[in-house]
Design a protein around this motif. Structure first.
Motif, PDB file in Angstrom:
ATOM      1  N   PRO A  55      45.308  30.407  28.664  1.00 27.02           N
ATOM      2  CA  PRO A  55      43.850  30.020  29.164  1.00 27.02           C
ATOM      3  C   PRO A  55      43.708  30.287  30.464  1.00 27.02           C
ATOM      4  O   PRO A  55      42.535  30.462  30.753  1.00 27.02           O
ATOM      5  N   ASN A  82      40.703  32.673  32.231  1.00 26.22           N
ATOM      6  CA  ASN A  82      39.523  32.116  33.014  1.00 26.22           C
ATOM      7  C   ASN A  82      39.587  33.065  34.342  1.00 26.22           C
ATOM      8  O   ASN A  82      38.399  32.955  35.149  1.00 26.22           O
ATOM      9  N   LYS A  98      36.447  27.242  30.532  1.00 27.58           N
ATOM     10  CA  LYS A  98      36.115  28.874  30.731  1.00 27.58           C
ATOM     11  C   LYS A  98      34.691  29.171  31.255  1.00 27.58           C
ATOM     12  O   LYS A  98      33.814  28.609  30.580  1.00 27.58           O
TER      13      LYS A  98
END
Length: 276
Positions: free
Chosen positions: A159, A163, A275
């Motif tokens: 993740p 991002n 995000k």
């Protein structure tokens, strides 16, 4: 404004109480390490030692080869950290940046491995390591702990890489970087908080391990601190002062690690949460 100030005061008080509750066991271990055995269960129980002594540190730790245990724990933890980072960070970046078949299945498998208990893997690992001839060495526990740290690094860092702005990667490609150099020179330095977080927690996995080291190493020369702590609890009676002293010696490096890198660890744990 007054209501907001009151809310902040209450939040701070609750946070302080929670911190005290969570840190008190560690403080109790440190205090008890300076108590003689006879004071451990005396009534009334006292918080501070009435007759402070450092015998548990000067005698018990030396007698139990704590310095060799420190070295063994450091070798195992650093070995698992290096393998976990090299494979975990690259795998997380690949799953985040590149299109490939079976990516969703790979992520599910990484998540499933996080749910498997260590006891389930001990028998097949032991049989495999026995045939490879790597029992009673540092290699067996390092590889075993890496099987835990690699999926953790992938799940934690993917993740975070998602991002990061893809435009940075494109700009590096325009300047002549290929996929590898773009990753090493541009994306990896930006991902430093996440990488430090994964590294710190991977180190803790190796430092705190007991099951793998106890199963794959029968020779005391390879036993880490956690194994020495376990052996201080014989059936005939527990030497509590020695247990508390060794517990203090075991937990101190982890506390220093978190204090030194707390800014990066907190940032790394939250950076990939949203995000943009």
């Amino acid at each position: 404004m007054k209501q907001k100030r009151t809310t902040n005061i209450i939040s701070n008080i609750v946070a302080i109480l929670l911190a005290v509750a969570m840190l008190f066991p560690i403080l109790w271990i440190i205090v008890c390490s300076f108590k003689p055995n006879r004071e451990m269960f005396q009534k009334p129980l006292s918080f501070l030692p009435k007759e402070p002594t450092v015998e548990a540190y000067t005698v018990e730790l030396i007698k139990n080869h704590v310095f060799q245990g420190y070295l063994n724990s450091l070798i195992v933890a650093m070995g698992a950290l290096i393998i976990g980072l090299v494979l975990g960070v690259t795998a997380a970046y690949g799953l985040a940046r590149f299109r490939m078949k079976g990516k969703k299945l790979a992520l599910i498998l990484f998540l499933v491995t996080q749910m498997l208990p260590a006891s389930l893997m001990l028998t097949p690992m032991y049989l495999t390591y026995s045939k490879l001839g790597i029992l009673n060495s540092y290699i067996a526990p390092i590889i075993s702990i890496a099987t835990v740290s690699i999926p953790f690094c992938v799940v934690t860092l993917r993740p975070f890489f998602l991002n990061l702005p893809k435009g940075l990667d494109d700009a590096a490609r325009v300047d002549g970087c290929n996929a590898l150099t773009s990753f090493l020179r541009v994306m990896l330095p930006i991902a430093k908080p996440g990488v430090i977080t994964a590294a710190a927690l991977s180190f803790i996995f190796g430092w705190n391990d007991l099951a793998f080291n106890m199963t794959f190493n029968t020779k005391e020369v390879f036993r880490p601190l956690t194994s020495i702590l376990y052996n201080l609890m014989p059936m005939e009676g527990i030497r509590w002062s020695a247990v508390m002293a060794l517990g203090t010696a075991t937990v101190m490096p982890i506390m220093v690690l978190f204090v030194a890198f707390q800014k990066f660890i907190i940032g790394g744990l939250t950076a990939g949460a949203v995000k943009e």
